[in-house]
Design a protein around this motif. Structure first.
Motif, PDB file in Angstrom:
ATOM      1  N   VAL A   1      31.356  38.757  49.663  1.00  0.00           N
ATOM      2  CA  VAL A   1      31.996  38.263  48.468  1.00  0.00           C
ATOM      3  C   VAL A   1      32.077  39.530  47.449  1.00  0.00           C
ATOM      4  O   VAL A   1      32.885  39.874  46.909  1.00  0.00           O
ATOM      5  CB  VAL A   1      31.129  37.265  47.667  1.00  0.00           C
TER       6      VAL A   1
ATOM      7  N   LEU B   1      37.927  29.175  49.896  1.00  0.00           N
ATOM      8  CA  LEU B   1      38.504  29.877  51.074  1.00  0.00           C
ATOM      9  C   LEU B   1      39.860  29.289  51.266  1.00  0.00           C
ATOM     10  O   LEU B   1      40.823  29.867  51.830  1.00  0.00           O
ATOM     11  CB  LEU B   1      37.873  30.209  52.149  1.00  0.00           C
TER      12      LEU B   1
ATOM     13  N   LEU C   1      37.542  38.514  53.638  1.00  0.00           N
ATOM     14  CA  LEU C   1      37.800  36.969  53.419  1.00  0.00           C
ATOM     15  C   LEU C   1      37.606  36.264  54.874  1.00  0.00           C
ATOM     16  O   LEU C   1      36.845  35.310  55.212  1.00  0.00           O
ATOM     17  CB  LEU C   1      39.001  36.463  52.780  1.00  0.00           C
TER      18      LEU C   1
ATOM     19  N   MET D   1      27.236  36.703  53.634  1.00  0.00           N
ATOM     20  CA  MET D   1      28.288  35.975  52.828  1.00  0.00           C
ATOM     21  C   MET D   1      28.023  36.618  51.437  1.00  0.00           C
ATOM     22  O   MET D   1      29.262  36.979  50.798  1.00  0.00           O
ATOM     23  CB  MET D   1      27.553  34.529  52.774  1.00  0.00           C
ATOM     24  N   GLY D   2      26.771  37.095  50.849  1.00  0.00           N
ATOM     25  CA  GLY D   2      27.073  37.579  49.577  1.00  0.00           C
ATOM     26  C   GLY D   2      27.457  38.871  49.465  1.00  0.00           C
ATOM     27  O   GLY D   2      28.289  39.392  48.547  1.00  0.00           O
TER      28      GLY D   2
ATOM     29  N   VAL E   1      34.921  41.910  48.746  1.00  0.00           N
ATOM     30  CA  VAL E   1      36.091  41.472  47.981  1.00  0.00           C
ATOM     31  C   VAL E   1      36.619  41.828  46.790  1.00  0.00           C
ATOM     32  O   VAL E   1      37.668  42.353  46.436  1.00  0.00           O
ATOM     33  CB  VAL E   1      36.387  39.755  48.376  1.00  0.00           C
ATOM     34  N   MET E   2      35.591  41.686  45.805  1.00  0.00           N
ATOM     35  CA  MET E   2      35.720  42.218  44.538  1.00  0.00           C
ATOM     36  C   MET E   2      36.071  43.475  44.323  1.00  0.00           C
ATOM     37  O   MET E   2      36.697  44.046  43.491  1.00  0.00           O
ATOM     38  CB  MET E   2      34.371  41.705  43.702  1.00  0.00           C
TER      39      MET E   2
ATOM     40  N   LEU F   1      33.999  36.401  56.165  1.00  0.00           N
ATOM     41  CA  LEU F   1      33.468  35.355  55.415  1.00  0.00           C
ATOM     42  C   LEU F   1      33.723  34.086  55.863  1.00  0.00           C
ATOM     43  O   LEU F   1      32.729  33.219  56.240  1.00  0.00           O
ATOM     44  CB  LEU F   1      33.860  35.586  53.756  1.00  0.00           C
TER      45      LEU F   1
ATOM     46  N   LEU G   1      32.336  26.890  48.954  1.00  0.00           N
ATOM     47  CA  LEU G   1      32.738  28.160  49.451  1.00  0.00           C
ATOM     48  C   LEU G   1      34.129  28.101  50.360  1.00  0.00           C
ATOM     49  O   LEU G   1      34.899  28.777  50.324  1.00  0.00           O
ATOM     50  CB  LEU G   1      31.729  28.788  50.200  1.00  0.00           C
TER      51      LEU G   1
END
Length: 207
Positions: free
Chosen positions: A21, A160, A49, A17-18, A24-25, A52, A156
């Motif tokens: 994220v 989403l 995403l 998950m980390g 995505v950035m 995720l 979270l």
């Protein structure tokens, strides 16, 4: 009923998950500075995403069951959690397929609609469980929210959900509308964070 032992979930899921994220950035930043094409940036962000959402759905049922929830016979509520997790995994897989293979002109609308439909089914089932379960279901649900990992997952999922709303709005009404949607998202997410923080602080034993 016999409840499963308490679990905090797999560390692998937390790392995934980390990492997603961060991905995505990174992809969004690369697209913003035109290091990659706009379409590839959208596909990359959307795929990350979707993954995720899939990981969150897989992680959710593995979280530990707080003592307060155990006292309230949480069977129906835990079943609702498992149903929600299954729907989110399916929605994540379907959205991932859309981001990878669907034509660029339609992918945001289709992926957004799939994820929103998944959240809609999940919410409808939760409402059914709470309404039919009465005070016991409400007590169990409140007890489950005593879990900080669960609150993190809910935050979270809220994020989403809003991303799906923004994607869908962007595809239908354009950038102008989707940008304005970030304002209520930030306000609501900040408000939820504040409420959850206060809830957890009240539940901590006094020293």
């Amino acid at each position: 009923m016999t409840l499963a032992p308490q679990k905090y979930g797999s560390p692998v899921s937390l790392v995934l998950m980390g990492s997603l994220v961060i991905a995505v950035m990174v992809i969004a930043t690369a697209g913003e500075f035109e290091l990659i094409g706009r379409e590839w940036a959208k596909r990359g962000v959307g795929a990350a995403l979707a993954l995720l959402l899939l990981v969150v759905g897989n992680y959710w049922p593995k979280l530990f069951i707080p003592v307060d929830a155990r006292r309230a016979n949480p069977g129906p509520v835990l079943a609702a959690e498992r149903f929600a997790a299954t729907i989110l995994v399916i929605a994540g897989l379907a959205a991932l397929a859309v981001w990878v293979w669907w034509p660029a002109t339609q992918m945001m609308a289709v992926a957004g609609a799939i994820v929103l439909a998944g959240f809609g089914l999940t919410a409808a089932n939760w409402v059914r469980v709470i309404l039919t379960g009465g005070a016991a279901a409400q007590s169990a649900a409140s007890g489950l929210l005593a879990s900080q990992p669960r609150l993190t997952v809910l935050m979270l999922m809220h994020a989403l959900f809003w991303v799906a709303v923004i994607f869908f709005a962007d595809s239908v009404w354009g950038d102008a509308v989707s940008r304005w949607l970030t304002v209520p998202f930030l306000l609501l997410n900040g408000g939820l964070g504040l409420l959850y923080s206060r809830r957890l602080n009240r539940q901590r034993p006094a020293k």
